[in-house]
Structures are given as structure tokens and as C-alpha cells.
Design a protein around this motif. Structure first.
Motif, short mmCIF file in Angstrom:
data_model
loop_
_atom_site.label_atom_id
_atom_site.label_comp_id
_atom_site.label_asym_id
_atom_site.label_seq_id
_atom_site.Cartn_x
_atom_site.Cartn_y
_atom_site.Cartn_z
N ILE A 129 -3.75 45.98 -20.39
CA ILE A 129 -2.51 45.84 -21.22
C ILE A 129 -2.86 44.72 -22.13
CG2 ILE A 129 -0.05 45.62 -21.13
CD1 ILE A 129 -0.20 46.33 -18.23
N ALA A 130 -3.14 45.10 -23.47
CA ALA A 130 -3.04 44.00 -24.59
C ALA A 130 -1.82 43.50 -25.04
CB ALA A 130 -3.91 44.41 -25.58
N VAL A 131 -1.50 42.21 -25.03
CA VAL A 131 -0.04 41.83 -25.27
C VAL A 131 0.19 40.63 -25.97
CG1 VAL A 131 0.76 42.36 -22.91
CG2 VAL A 131 -0.09 40.14 -23.49
N ARG A 132 0.91 40.70 -26.94
CA ARG A 132 1.46 39.70 -27.82
C ARG A 132 2.25 38.51 -27.08
NH1 ARG A 132 3.79 42.55 -31.18
NH2 ARG A 132 2.05 43.01 -32.78
N GLY A 133 1.73 37.43 -26.94
CA GLY A 133 2.29 36.30 -26.18
C GLY A 133 3.39 35.47 -26.85
N TRP A 134 4.43 35.12 -26.38
CA TRP A 134 5.49 34.18 -26.93
C TRP A 134 5.91 33.07 -25.95
CZ3 TRP A 134 7.42 35.31 -31.93
CH2 TRP A 134 7.06 36.32 -32.26
N LYS A 135 6.07 31.99 -26.64
CA LYS A 135 6.57 30.76 -25.54
C LYS A 135 8.03 30.64 -26.07
CE LYS A 135 4.39 28.08 -23.76
NZ LYS A 135 4.18 28.14 -22.18
N LEU A 136 8.69 30.46 -24.79
CA LEU A 136 10.28 30.41 -25.18
C LEU A 136 10.40 28.89 -25.51
CD1 LEU A 136 11.78 31.54 -21.65
CD2 LEU A 136 12.20 32.48 -23.88
N PRO A 137 11.53 28.58 -26.62
CA PRO A 137 11.57 27.31 -26.94
C PRO A 137 11.94 26.31 -25.95
CG PRO A 137 13.67 28.58 -27.39
CD PRO A 137 12.46 29.62 -26.71
N ARG A 138 12.21 26.72 -24.66
CA ARG A 138 12.45 25.95 -23.52
C ARG A 138 12.27 26.62 -22.11
NH1 ARG A 138 17.05 26.43 -25.88
NH2 ARG A 138 16.57 24.66 -27.31
N PRO A 139 11.63 26.15 -21.15
CA PRO A 139 11.39 26.77 -19.98
C PRO A 139 12.86 27.27 -19.44
CG PRO A 139 9.90 24.86 -20.06
CD PRO A 139 10.71 24.82 -21.31
N ALA A 140 12.73 28.28 -18.51
CA ALA A 140 14.22 28.55 -17.90
C ALA A 140 13.90 28.57 -16.41
CB ALA A 140 14.69 29.92 -18.23
N ALA A 141 14.46 27.67 -15.68
CA ALA A 141 14.51 27.48 -14.14
C ALA A 141 15.18 28.89 -13.60
CB ALA A 141 14.94 26.16 -13.87
N ILE A 142 14.32 29.28 -12.65
CA ILE A 142 14.81 30.26 -11.94
C ILE A 142 14.49 30.16 -10.56
CG2 ILE A 142 14.21 33.12 -11.58
CD1 ILE A 142 15.28 32.44 -14.51
N ARG A 143 15.60 30.84 -9.75
CA ARG A 143 15.54 30.68 -8.27
C ARG A 143 14.58 31.81 -7.92
NH1 ARG A 143 20.55 31.77 -4.88
NH2 ARG A 143 19.06 32.05 -3.39
N ALA A 144 13.45 31.39 -7.20
CA ALA A 144 12.52 32.34 -6.82
C ALA A 144 12.45 32.75 -5.52
CB ALA A 144 10.93 31.74 -6.91
N ASP A 145 13.46 32.33 -4.73
CA ASP A 145 13.63 32.79 -3.09
C ASP A 145 14.54 33.76 -3.11
OD1 ASP A 145 15.98 31.29 -3.86
OD2 ASP A 145 16.02 29.78 -2.21
#
Length: 205
Positions: A129-145
Motif C-alpha cells: 500500500i503506497a500512502v501519502r503521509g500526514w502529520k497532525l498539528p498536535r498528537p492525540a492521546a488515545i486510551r489503548a487499553d
């Protein structure tokens, strides 16, 4: 603007970091252990970083920094940061090992890691899969559990909404297109079945 259905693909944190930095534009997938098979379920999706099964020996020595940047003492942290999302540009289904190995210069993995990806579920093609990557203006903290995020699955739907307005490209469009052209030339240089690609933009037209 948001990602439809809050869709996210679970991927090694090292790969997420490399895509976000413009070091890599390819994802190699056959799905997780819990997936009966893999399909490209969305044309836009977040990359949900995972840390299980990452080992430094799986990466090319000159690119092992991507592992070291993302190594965690706790491989299943209760919280992760999502900072990268992608758009699918083209996809290929590859069944020939030699053709897949031709992609080594475009990946941070070792040749042996690529072979391991190939030999998992040998009856299935590898989705490149060839993708166009984007960086968010700020990281989003996500509950991974959350239970729905756990396990060796590929696709998840985030409960959280993450706005993507203000995101910045991981690499200039001209550079991305040139890199994809290089990938296609490398794939076509190896004998095998006729190479076909899916272009998401064409399917939406």
C-alpha cells in the motif's frame, strides 16, 4: 475535517514514525493473527502505533533508529499518541517473493523480515500500500487499553474523534509521486504475473 468512521490501522510504531517523517511510503500487510484475511478497508485512516513484536534485529542497521526511537519498556501501554494519518495512493497485490524483495530499498525492514511477512499465510498475496503521509498539528492521546483495540487485528474504529485540519504533508507531492514511480519500476523489473494497481482516486471518479 475527520477520518470517516474514525478508522485506524494498527501498525508498528517504527513504521508509523518512518511514514510520518517521509522515510517510508509503503505498508506491507497480510493482516494480523486474528484477521482471517486482509483488505484495504479505507482510503484514509489513522495509524495506531503498536509496540508488540518490534525487535531491533528486524530492521536494516542503517534504519534501526526508527526502532530505537519507538522502543518501549511496556509493549502494551495504556495510552498511545496518534500523530500520523495517511491517504492510500495506490495498492498492489504481490504473490512473488522476488518481486516483494525488490522493495527492500524502500523499506526500513531487513530482507529476512520481508521474507517472514511473505511466508505468513502463504496462500494470500501481500498487500503493498503506497500512502501519502500526514502529520497532525498536535498528537492525540488515545486510551489503548480498550478491549476493542486489543489483539492482533489490523483495522479498528476509534471511539475518539481526531480532527485532521491543519495537518502537514510528510513529503512534497512531487517527491511522493517520484518515489511511487521508483517502486513501480522496481516491481516491474522482476518477472512475474502482470502488475496491476488500484488507484483509489480513480474509483471515486
Amino acid at each position: 475535517m475527520k477520518i470517516p468512521n474514525h478508522t485506524a490501522l494498527k501498525e508498528w510504531a517504527s513504521v508509523v514514525a518512518a511514514i510520518g517523517a517521509g522515510e517510508q511510503i509503503l505498508l506491507l500487510r497480510k493482516g494480523g493473527i486474528a484477521d482471517p484475511k486482509f483488505g484495504v478497508d479505507a482510503d484514509r485512516f489513522h495509524l495506531f502505533p503498536t509496540y508488540l513484536h518490534q525487535k531491533e534485529k528486524l530492521f536494516q542497521p542503517q534504519r534501526a533508529e526508527w526502532f530505537r526511537r519507538t522502543d518501549r519498556d511496556d509493549p502494551e501501554p495504556p495510552e498511545v499518541e496518534i500523530d500520523t494519518w495517511v491517504e492510500v495512493v495506490e495498492t498492489f497485490q504481490i504473490r512473488e517473493l522476488d518481486r516483494l524483495l525488490a522493495l527492500e530499498p524502500f523499506l526500513i525492514f531487513t530482507r529476512e523480515t520481508i521474507e517472514e511477512r511473505y511466508r505468513f499465510r502463504p496462500e494470500q498475496a501481500v498487500h503493498v500500500i503506497a500512502v501519502r503521509g500526514w502529520k497532525l498539528p498536535r498528537p492525540a492521546a488515545i486510551r489503548a487499553d480498550r478491549p476493542e483495540y486489543r489483539g492482533c487485528v489490523s483495522w479498528i474504529s476509534l471511539e475518539e474523534e481526531i480532527p485532521i485540519d491543519g495537518s502537514t504533508r510528510a513529503m512534497p507531492e512531487e517527491t511522493l509521486r517520484g518515489r511511487i514511480d521508483e517502486v513501480v519500476r522496481a516491481l516491474k523489473a522482476v518477472p512475474g504475473a502482470p502488475l496491476t494497481a488500484r488507484d483509489p482516486a480513480a474509483s471515486r471518479s
